[in-house]
Design a protein around this motif. Sequence first.
Motif, PDB file in Angstrom:
ATOM      1  N   THR A  20       0.865  -1.179   0.000  1.00 36.33           N
ATOM      2  CA  THR A  20       0.000   0.000   0.000  1.00 36.33           C
ATOM      3  C   THR A  20       0.898   1.224   0.000  1.00 36.33           C
ATOM      4  OG1 THR A  20      -1.724  -1.167   1.215  1.00 36.33           O
ATOM      5  CG2 THR A  20      -1.813   1.243   1.245  1.00 36.33           C
ATOM      6  N   ARG A  85      -2.702   0.871  -4.205  1.00 35.27           N
ATOM      7  CA  ARG A  85      -2.389  -0.395  -3.541  1.00 35.27           C
ATOM      8  C   ARG A  85      -2.242  -1.489  -4.592  1.00 35.27           C
ATOM      9  NH1 ARG A  85      -6.200  -3.995  -1.717  1.00 35.27           N
ATOM     10  NH2 ARG A  85      -7.789  -2.361  -1.839  1.00 35.27           N
ATOM     11  N   SER A  87      -2.267  -5.626  -4.888  1.00 29.20           N
ATOM     12  CA  SER A  87      -2.620  -6.860  -4.186  1.00 29.20           C
ATOM     13  C   SER A  87      -2.641  -8.011  -5.191  1.00 29.20           C
ATOM     14  CB  SER A  87      -3.988  -6.714  -3.506  1.00 29.20           C
ATOM     15  OG  SER A  87      -4.988  -6.424  -4.459  1.00 29.20           O
TER      16      SER A  87
END
Length: 105
Positions: A20, A85, A87
């Motif tokens: 992040t 971010r 992921s």
Amino acid sequence: MSLISLQKATLLSGVTANTTGTSKQTERAKGWTFSVDGSGSADATVSIEAYVGTSWYVIHEEVITGDGSFMVRDDEGHYEAMRARVSSYSSGTFSVYATGTTNSL
């Protein structure tokens, strides 16, 4: 004729893992354009998040499965802060840039 004043922010730069990014204060601009870049067999989910009040909200999320760049517009967004971010990272390098205008405030 006056020039448009812009606020620019690097939300992520050269990221190669789930992470992040650091939040950037953005309350002095709105009408955002985001550039998301993926390279090196890019394979991950990239989210652009905005902070409003007391919470972070996803304003755009993209599953990236190849190299290249794309742009996202958020014409009316006026946020206290923003961040990006990464992921579900598998491979590649990711960068996210934001540009907003301060003229319409």
